[in-house]
Design a protein around this motif. Structure first.
Motif, mmCIF file in Angstrom:
data_model
loop_
_atom_site.group_PDB
_atom_site.id
_atom_site.type_symbol
_atom_site.label_atom_id
_atom_site.label_comp_id
_atom_site.label_asym_id
_atom_site.label_seq_id
_atom_site.Cartn_x
_atom_site.Cartn_y
_atom_site.Cartn_z
ATOM 1 N N GLY A 275 0.820 -1.215 0.000
ATOM 2 C CA GLY A 275 0.000 0.000 0.000
ATOM 3 C C GLY A 275 0.849 1.259 0.000
ATOM 4 N N ILE A 276 1.881 1.260 0.827
ATOM 5 C CA ILE A 276 2.786 2.420 0.868
ATOM 6 C C ILE A 276 3.509 2.563 -0.463
ATOM 7 C CG2 ILE A 276 4.908 3.332 1.910
ATOM 8 C CD1 ILE A 276 3.960 2.056 4.561
ATOM 9 N N GLY A 277 4.033 1.464 -0.977
ATOM 10 C CA GLY A 277 4.778 1.514 -2.236
ATOM 11 C C GLY A 277 3.949 1.999 -3.399
ATOM 12 N N ILE A 278 2.714 1.550 -3.483
ATOM 13 C CA ILE A 278 1.846 1.962 -4.586
ATOM 14 C C ILE A 278 1.572 3.466 -4.536
ATOM 15 C CG2 ILE A 278 -0.520 1.789 -5.467
ATOM 16 C CD1 ILE A 278 -0.335 -1.241 -4.810
ATOM 17 N N VAL A 279 1.192 3.969 -3.368
ATOM 18 C CA VAL A 279 0.837 5.392 -3.281
ATOM 19 C C VAL A 279 2.071 6.275 -3.409
ATOM 20 C CG1 VAL A 279 -0.228 7.178 -1.843
ATOM 21 C CG2 VAL A 279 -1.237 4.903 -1.936
ATOM 22 N N LEU A 280 3.188 5.860 -2.844
ATOM 23 C CA LEU A 280 4.395 6.682 -2.963
ATOM 24 C C LEU A 280 4.941 6.701 -4.388
ATOM 25 C CD1 LEU A 280 6.400 5.996 0.318
ATOM 26 C CD2 LEU A 280 4.967 7.964 -0.256
ATOM 27 N N SER A 281 4.554 5.734 -5.208
ATOM 28 C CA SER A 281 5.021 5.723 -6.592
ATOM 29 C C SER A 281 4.142 6.552 -7.525
ATOM 30 C CB SER A 281 5.112 4.291 -7.108
ATOM 31 O OG SER A 281 3.825 3.728 -7.209
ATOM 32 N N LEU A 282 3.020 7.043 -7.029
ATOM 33 C CA LEU A 282 2.147 7.881 -7.859
ATOM 34 C C LEU A 282 2.776 9.245 -8.094
ATOM 35 C CD1 LEU A 282 -1.330 7.118 -6.248
ATOM 36 C CD2 LEU A 282 -0.437 6.249 -8.405
ATOM 37 N N PRO A 283 2.524 9.853 -9.255
ATOM 38 C CA PRO A 283 3.063 11.189 -9.519
ATOM 39 C C PRO A 283 2.506 12.233 -8.544
ATOM 40 C CG PRO A 283 2.180 10.195 -11.529
ATOM 41 C CD PRO A 283 1.794 9.314 -10.393
ATOM 42 N N GLN A 284 3.273 13.272 -8.322
ATOM 43 C CA GLN A 284 2.922 14.308 -7.349
ATOM 44 C C GLN A 284 1.603 15.011 -7.675
ATOM 45 O OE1 GLN A 284 4.481 15.001 -4.478
ATOM 46 N NE2 GLN A 284 3.023 16.603 -3.993
ATOM 47 N N PHE A 285 1.229 15.124 -8.951
ATOM 48 C CA PHE A 285 0.037 15.904 -9.287
ATOM 49 C C PHE A 285 -1.251 15.309 -8.713
ATOM 50 C CE2 PHE A 285 0.265 13.090 -13.011
ATOM 51 C CZ PHE A 285 -1.046 12.672 -13.128
ATOM 52 N N PHE A 286 -1.230 14.041 -8.269
ATOM 53 C CA PHE A 286 -2.402 13.460 -7.628
ATOM 54 C C PHE A 286 -2.679 14.072 -6.253
ATOM 55 C CE2 PHE A 286 -1.538 9.831 -10.493
ATOM 56 C CZ PHE A 286 -2.800 9.684 -11.026
ATOM 57 N N PHE A 287 -1.696 14.753 -5.694
ATOM 58 C CA PHE A 287 -1.802 15.229 -4.317
ATOM 59 C C PHE A 287 -1.805 16.743 -4.198
ATOM 60 C CE2 PHE A 287 0.416 11.244 -4.756
ATOM 61 C CZ PHE A 287 -0.433 10.414 -4.067
ATOM 62 N N THR A 288 -1.810 17.430 -5.309
ATOM 63 C CA THR A 288 -1.796 18.886 -5.283
ATOM 64 C C THR A 288 -3.216 19.431 -5.346
ATOM 65 O OG1 THR A 288 -1.586 19.011 -7.674
ATOM 66 C CG2 THR A 288 0.451 19.007 -6.413
ATOM 67 N N LEU A 289 -3.386 20.619 -4.801
ATOM 68 C CA LEU A 289 -4.696 21.258 -4.819
ATOM 69 C C LEU A 289 -4.949 21.970 -6.132
ATOM 70 C CD1 LEU A 289 -4.794 22.766 -1.233
ATOM 71 C CD2 LEU A 289 -6.075 20.812 -2.094
ATOM 72 N N LYS A 290 -3.899 22.567 -6.671
ATOM 73 C CA LYS A 290 -4.040 23.352 -7.894
ATOM 74 C C LYS A 290 -3.821 22.462 -9.105
ATOM 75 C CE LYS A 290 -2.116 27.484 -5.795
ATOM 76 N NZ LYS A 290 -1.050 28.468 -5.870
ATOM 77 N N ARG A 291 -4.559 22.731 -10.111
ATOM 78 C CA ARG A 291 -4.352 22.091 -11.398
ATOM 79 C C ARG A 291 -4.015 23.209 -12.381
ATOM 80 N NH1 ARG A 291 -4.180 17.793 -8.875
ATOM 81 N NH2 ARG A 291 -5.943 16.437 -8.639
ATOM 82 N N LYS A 292 -3.217 22.916 -13.343
ATOM 83 C CA LYS A 292 -2.897 23.927 -14.340
ATOM 84 C C LYS A 292 -4.139 24.165 -15.184
ATOM 85 C CE LYS A 292 2.029 23.252 -14.626
ATOM 86 N NZ LYS A 292 3.168 23.038 -15.469
ATOM 87 N N ALA A 293 -4.619 25.382 -15.102
ATOM 88 C CA ALA A 293 -5.834 25.728 -15.843
ATOM 89 C C ALA A 293 -5.483 25.976 -17.301
ATOM 90 C CB ALA A 293 -6.475 26.956 -15.230
ATOM 91 N N LYS A 294 -6.343 25.488 -18.158
ATOM 92 C CA LYS A 294 -6.147 25.753 -19.577
ATOM 93 C C LYS A 294 -6.598 27.179 -19.853
ATOM 94 C CE LYS A 294 -6.871 21.013 -21.009
ATOM 95 N NZ LYS A 294 -7.693 20.100 -21.796
ATOM 96 N N ALA A 295 -5.910 27.802 -20.761
ATOM 97 C CA ALA A 295 -6.285 29.165 -21.136
ATOM 98 C C ALA A 295 -7.627 29.110 -21.856
ATOM 99 C CB ALA A 295 -5.215 29.782 -22.024
ATOM 100 N N CYS A 296 -8.593 29.743 -21.281
ATOM 101 C CA CYS A 296 -9.952 29.712 -21.846
ATOM 102 C C CYS A 296 -10.065 30.757 -22.948
ATOM 103 C CB CYS A 296 -10.990 29.977 -20.755
ATOM 104 S SG CYS A 296 -10.973 28.756 -19.456
ATOM 105 N N GLY A 297 -9.862 30.342 -24.155
ATOM 106 C CA GLY A 297 -10.023 31.247 -25.280
ATOM 107 C C GLY A 297 -8.878 32.216 -25.467
#
Length: 162
Positions: free
Chosen positions: A134-156
């Motif tokens: 369980g620890i190994g699986i979650v620690l191997s996930l990329p960091q973006f799964f745990f961040t609050l912000k997502r890179k917003a696409k430029a809307c238009g």
């Protein structure tokens, strides 16, 4: 259907896991500003364990899912609080570590009840492997799964390059 008594029991046990995890965090010399997050991590892990066993899952599978949940929270708090993941992980895993299984394995071994010692020892090893996976699986996930912000696409909005 889960009855009210079971829900109250789970709530009480989750509260005890929260307090016990904070107590372990104090012993572990965790910075005081992280006590609350450590407590939440341990409580979430224990609650997932209780729900899994309450729904008929075995202790090994319940330990795995509880570890995945608490490791996810550890990574999330690590990102949000800008602290090492081990601060939350080591404290949060405290409630689900199979300490009683290790104790009873040794007890049955020294009491010459080899069948029970082997049974409890194998179960304890399975739980330990489930926790490690369980620890190994979650620690191997990329960091973006745990961040609050997502890179917003430029809307238009289009970028103009010179």
């Amino acid at each position: 259907m889960i009855d009210l008594f079971t829900l109250l029991n789970w709530a009480l046990q989750t509260g005890v896991a929260f307090v016990a995890t904070i107590a372990f965090a104090i012993i572990f010399h965790t910075p005081p500003r992280e006590y609350l997050c450590c407590g939440v991590t341990g409580a979430v892990g224990w609650l997932v364990y209780l729900v899994c066993t309450g729904l008929g899952s075995g202790v090994v599978a319940a330990s795995f899912f509880a570890t995945v949940a608490l490791t996810w929270f550890s990574r999330f708090f690590s990102f949000v609080r800008k602290a090492p993941v081990t601060v939350f992980l080591i404290c949060g895993i405290f409630p689900i570590v199979p300490g009683a299984g290790i104790y009873y394995t040794g007890y049955h071994f020294f009491m010459s009840d080899n069948a029970l010692a082997l049974d409890k020892g194998l179960e304890t090893i399975k739980i330990a492997v489930a926790i490690a996976l369980g620890i190994g699986i979650v620690l191997s996930l990329p960091q973006f799964f745990f961040t609050l912000k997502r890179k917003a696409k430029a809307c238009g909005k289009e970028e103009h390059h010179a």
